[in-house]
Design a protein around this motif. Structure first.
Motif, PDB file in Angstrom:
ATOM      1  N   PHE A 109       0.824  -1.223   0.000  1.00 21.52           N
ATOM      2  CA  PHE A 109       0.000   0.000   0.000  1.00 21.52           C
ATOM      3  C   PHE A 109       0.854   1.267   0.000  1.00 21.52           C
ATOM      4  O   PHE A 109       0.625   2.208   0.751  1.00 21.52           O
ATOM      5  CB  PHE A 109      -1.081   0.013   1.094  1.00 21.52           C
ATOM      6  CG  PHE A 109      -0.675  -0.345   2.502  1.00 21.52           C
ATOM      7  CD1 PHE A 109      -0.803  -1.635   2.954  1.00 21.52           C
ATOM      8  CD2 PHE A 109      -0.217   0.614   3.384  1.00 21.52           C
ATOM      9  CE1 PHE A 109      -0.461  -1.966   4.257  1.00 21.52           C
ATOM     10  CE2 PHE A 109       0.124   0.301   4.679  1.00 21.52           C
ATOM     11  CZ  PHE A 109       0.003  -1.005   5.113  1.00 21.52           C
ATOM     12  N   MET A 110       1.827   1.262  -0.924  1.00 22.88           N
ATOM     13  CA  MET A 110       2.788   2.358  -0.992  1.00 22.88           C
ATOM     14  C   MET A 110       2.154   3.691  -1.378  1.00 22.88           C
ATOM     15  O   MET A 110       2.559   4.733  -0.866  1.00 22.88           O
ATOM     16  CB  MET A 110       3.904   2.021  -1.979  1.00 22.88           C
ATOM     17  CG  MET A 110       4.898   1.020  -1.450  1.00 22.88           C
ATOM     18  SD  MET A 110       5.881   1.697  -0.116  1.00 22.88           S
ATOM     19  CE  MET A 110       6.821   2.926  -0.992  1.00 22.88           C
ATOM     20  N   ARG A 111       1.191   3.678  -2.285  1.00 19.40           N
ATOM     21  CA  ARG A 111       0.566   4.946  -2.669  1.00 19.40           C
ATOM     22  C   ARG A 111      -0.075   5.588  -1.440  1.00 19.40           C
ATOM     23  O   ARG A 111       0.140   6.757  -1.144  1.00 19.40           O
ATOM     24  CB  ARG A 111      -0.471   4.717  -3.768  1.00 19.40           C
ATOM     25  CG  ARG A 111      -1.095   6.012  -4.255  1.00 19.40           C
ATOM     26  CD  ARG A 111      -1.997   5.802  -5.440  1.00 19.40           C
ATOM     27  NE  ARG A 111      -1.199   5.351  -6.573  1.00 19.40           N
ATOM     28  CZ  ARG A 111      -1.663   4.633  -7.572  1.00 19.40           C
ATOM     29  NH1 ARG A 111      -2.918   4.266  -7.594  1.00 19.40           N
ATOM     30  NH2 ARG A 111      -0.881   4.273  -8.564  1.00 19.40           N
ATOM     31  N   TRP A 165       1.372  -7.877  -3.453  1.00 16.03           N
ATOM     32  CA  TRP A 165       0.340  -6.963  -2.982  1.00 16.03           C
ATOM     33  C   TRP A 165      -0.502  -6.424  -4.153  1.00 16.03           C
ATOM     34  O   TRP A 165      -1.727  -6.347  -4.054  1.00 16.03           O
ATOM     35  CB  TRP A 165       0.971  -5.815  -2.205  1.00 16.03           C
ATOM     36  CG  TRP A 165      -0.033  -4.849  -1.677  1.00 16.03           C
ATOM     37  CD1 TRP A 165      -0.278  -3.593  -2.149  1.00 16.03           C
ATOM     38  CD2 TRP A 165      -0.933  -5.044  -0.597  1.00 16.03           C
ATOM     39  NE1 TRP A 165      -1.275  -2.994  -1.422  1.00 16.03           N
ATOM     40  CE2 TRP A 165      -1.700  -3.878  -0.458  1.00 16.03           C
ATOM     41  CE3 TRP A 165      -1.172  -6.101   0.274  1.00 16.03           C
ATOM     42  CZ2 TRP A 165      -2.683  -3.730   0.510  1.00 16.03           C
ATOM     43  CZ3 TRP A 165      -2.149  -5.949   1.247  1.00 16.03           C
ATOM     44  CH2 TRP A 165      -2.888  -4.778   1.349  1.00 16.03           C
ATOM     45  N   ALA A 166       0.150  -6.066  -5.266  1.00 16.00           N
ATOM     46  CA  ALA A 166      -0.562  -5.502  -6.417  1.00 16.00           C
ATOM     47  C   ALA A 166      -1.525  -6.498  -7.038  1.00 16.00           C
ATOM     48  O   ALA A 166      -2.486  -6.105  -7.704  1.00 16.00           O
ATOM     49  CB  ALA A 166       0.438  -5.009  -7.458  1.00 16.00           C
ATOM     50  N   SER A 167      -1.302  -7.782  -6.815  1.00 16.99           N
ATOM     51  CA  SER A 167      -2.175  -8.799  -7.405  1.00 16.99           C
ATOM     52  C   SER A 167      -3.364  -9.160  -6.506  1.00 16.99           C
ATOM     53  O   SER A 167      -4.209  -9.959  -6.906  1.00 16.99           O
ATOM     54  CB  SER A 167      -1.368 -10.064  -7.714  1.00 16.99           C
ATOM     55  OG  SER A 167      -0.971 -10.692  -6.506  1.00 16.99           O
ATOM     56  N   THR A 168      -3.452  -8.567  -5.327  1.00 22.05           N
ATOM     57  CA  THR A 168      -4.562  -8.894  -4.421  1.00 22.05           C
ATOM     58  C   THR A 168      -5.859  -8.256  -4.905  1.00 22.05           C
ATOM     59  O   THR A 168      -5.856  -7.248  -5.617  1.00 22.05           O
ATOM     60  CB  THR A 168      -4.277  -8.428  -2.979  1.00 22.05           C
ATOM     61  OG1 THR A 168      -4.183  -7.002  -2.965  1.00 22.05           O
ATOM     62  CG2 THR A 168      -3.013  -9.061  -2.425  1.00 22.05           C
ATOM     63  N   LEU A 174      -9.570  -1.341  -5.097  1.00 20.29           N
ATOM     64  CA  LEU A 174      -9.234   0.010  -4.625  1.00 20.29           C
ATOM     65  C   LEU A 174      -7.789   0.330  -4.985  1.00 20.29           C
ATOM     66  O   LEU A 174      -6.869   0.080  -4.218  1.00 20.29           O
ATOM     67  CB  LEU A 174      -9.405   0.099  -3.106  1.00 20.29           C
ATOM     68  CG  LEU A 174     -10.816  -0.020  -2.558  1.00 20.29           C
ATOM     69  CD1 LEU A 174     -10.794  -0.158  -1.057  1.00 20.29           C
ATOM     70  CD2 LEU A 174     -11.631   1.187  -2.969  1.00 20.29           C
ATOM     71  N   PRO A 175      -7.551   0.905  -6.167  1.00 21.94           N
ATOM     72  CA  PRO A 175      -6.182   1.186  -6.615  1.00 21.94           C
ATOM     73  C   PRO A 175      -5.399   2.111  -5.698  1.00 21.94           C
ATOM     74  O   PRO A 175      -4.178   2.117  -5.740  1.00 21.94           O
ATOM     75  CB  PRO A 175      -6.385   1.823  -7.995  1.00 21.94           C
ATOM     76  CG  PRO A 175      -7.747   1.431  -8.429  1.00 21.94           C
ATOM     77  CD  PRO A 175      -8.550   1.233  -7.188  1.00 21.94           C
ATOM     78  N   LEU A 176      -6.074   2.892  -4.854  1.00 16.95           N
ATOM     79  CA  LEU A 176      -5.363   3.748  -3.904  1.00 16.95           C
ATOM     80  C   LEU A 176      -4.476   2.928  -2.986  1.00 16.95           C
ATOM     81  O   LEU A 176      -3.461   3.402  -2.507  1.00 16.95           O
ATOM     82  CB  LEU A 176      -6.377   4.558  -3.072  1.00 16.95           C
ATOM     83  CG  LEU A 176      -5.782   5.444  -1.970  1.00 16.95           C
ATOM     84  CD1 LEU A 176      -4.898   6.532  -2.584  1.00 16.95           C
ATOM     85  CD2 LEU A 176      -6.861   6.043  -1.117  1.00 16.95           C
ATOM     86  N   PHE A 177      -4.840   1.658  -2.787  1.00 15.41           N
ATOM     87  CA  PHE A 177      -4.061   0.793  -1.888  1.00 15.41           C
ATOM     88  C   PHE A 177      -2.868   0.138  -2.584  1.00 15.41           C
ATOM     89  O   PHE A 177      -2.191  -0.692  -1.990  1.00 15.41           O
ATOM     90  CB  PHE A 177      -4.959  -0.279  -1.263  1.00 15.41           C
ATOM     91  CG  PHE A 177      -5.842   0.251  -0.197  1.00 15.41           C
ATOM     92  CD1 PHE A 177      -5.372   0.413   1.093  1.00 15.41           C
ATOM     93  CD2 PHE A 177      -7.134   0.636  -0.476  1.00 15.41           C
ATOM     94  CE1 PHE A 177      -6.173   0.922   2.085  1.00 15.41           C
ATOM     95  CE2 PHE A 177      -7.950   1.146   0.518  1.00 15.41           C
ATOM     96  CZ  PHE A 177      -7.474   1.297   1.794  1.00 15.41           C
ATOM     97  N   GLU A 178      -2.606   0.490  -3.838  1.00 21.60           N
ATOM     98  CA  GLU A 178      -1.475  -0.120  -4.561  1.00 21.60           C
ATOM     99  C   GLU A 178      -0.163   0.239  -3.900  1.00 21.60           C
ATOM    100  O   GLU A 178       0.122   1.307  -3.496  1.00 21.60           O
ATOM    101  CB  GLU A 178      -1.466   0.321  -6.015  1.00 21.60           C
ATOM    102  CG  GLU A 178      -0.338  -0.300  -6.777  1.00 21.60           C
ATOM    103  CD  GLU A 178      -0.305   0.120  -8.238  1.00 21.60           C
ATOM    104  OE1 GLU A 178       0.451  -0.473  -8.981  1.00 21.60           O
ATOM    105  OE2 GLU A 178      -1.042   1.047  -8.608  1.00 21.60           O
TER     106      GLU A 178
END
Length: 178
Positions: A109-111, A165-168, A174-178
């Motif tokens: 969740f870097m973003r 993480w990106a594949s979850t 919710l792309p904000l959690f990328e």
């Protein structure tokens, strides 16, 4: 051209080290305020003695924001002073420290982690206006730029769990959690 590509690749490893170090800084602040480990919380300023888990520790009913916000300086000092010690401010502050620390340390969740971290650091910088060592810049501003760089370079992240993480499903929803 190959030298430029090698140096660019190396810079992503340096950013990974910066990400991990900043994650540890945020997590340490969280645990110090939670348990009163004696660095910024539960250290007697007169004797320098550490009293782990003293009354200032959040787990013992202390407020993690009171000490910092009640000593705010500059044009926003009154506003920050009024925020000090409110439980909702304490919960938001501690949640931000934990989220930024875990996000940076693990590279997930870097973003969200970088944006929350930037917001938190701007607020902390504004609470201490004007910095003692420089009329404008202090470590908060430097950390803001590092977090911005980490946000921009997230797709090239090294030593993190970004790929998994990106594949979850959460990130897909919710792309904000990328």
């Amino acid at each position: 051209m190959a030298t430029v590509n090698k140096n660019a690749a190396k810079s992503f490893y340096m950013l990974a080290l910066a990400r991990i170090c900043l994650g540890c800084l945020f997590l340490w602040a969280f645990f110090d305020k939670l348990f009163g480990l004696g660095f910024s919380t539960c250290r007697d300023t007169a004797t320098n003695a550490v009293h782990v888990a003293c009354g200032a520790a959040w787990m013992r009913g202390g407020s993690p924001t009171t000490g910092f916000l009640s000593h705010a300086t500059g044009p926003f000092a009154h506003w920050y002073g009024n925020l000090a010690g409110h439980s909702w401010v304490d919960y938001l502050f501690m949640a931000a420290l934990l989220a930024v620390g875990v996000g940076l340390l693990l590279g997930i969740f870097m973003r969200l982690a970088t944006l929350v971290g930037i917001g938190l650091l701007i607020l902390m910088w504004a609470a201490l206006l004007w910095p003692a060592a420089n009329p404008v810049f202090d470590e908060h501003i430097v950390y803001i730029f590092v977090l911005a760089a980490l946000n921009l370079a997230n797709s090239q992240q090294k030593w993190g769990l970004r790929g998994w993480w990106a594949s979850t499903d959460l990130v897909k929803f919710l792309p904000l959690f990328e």
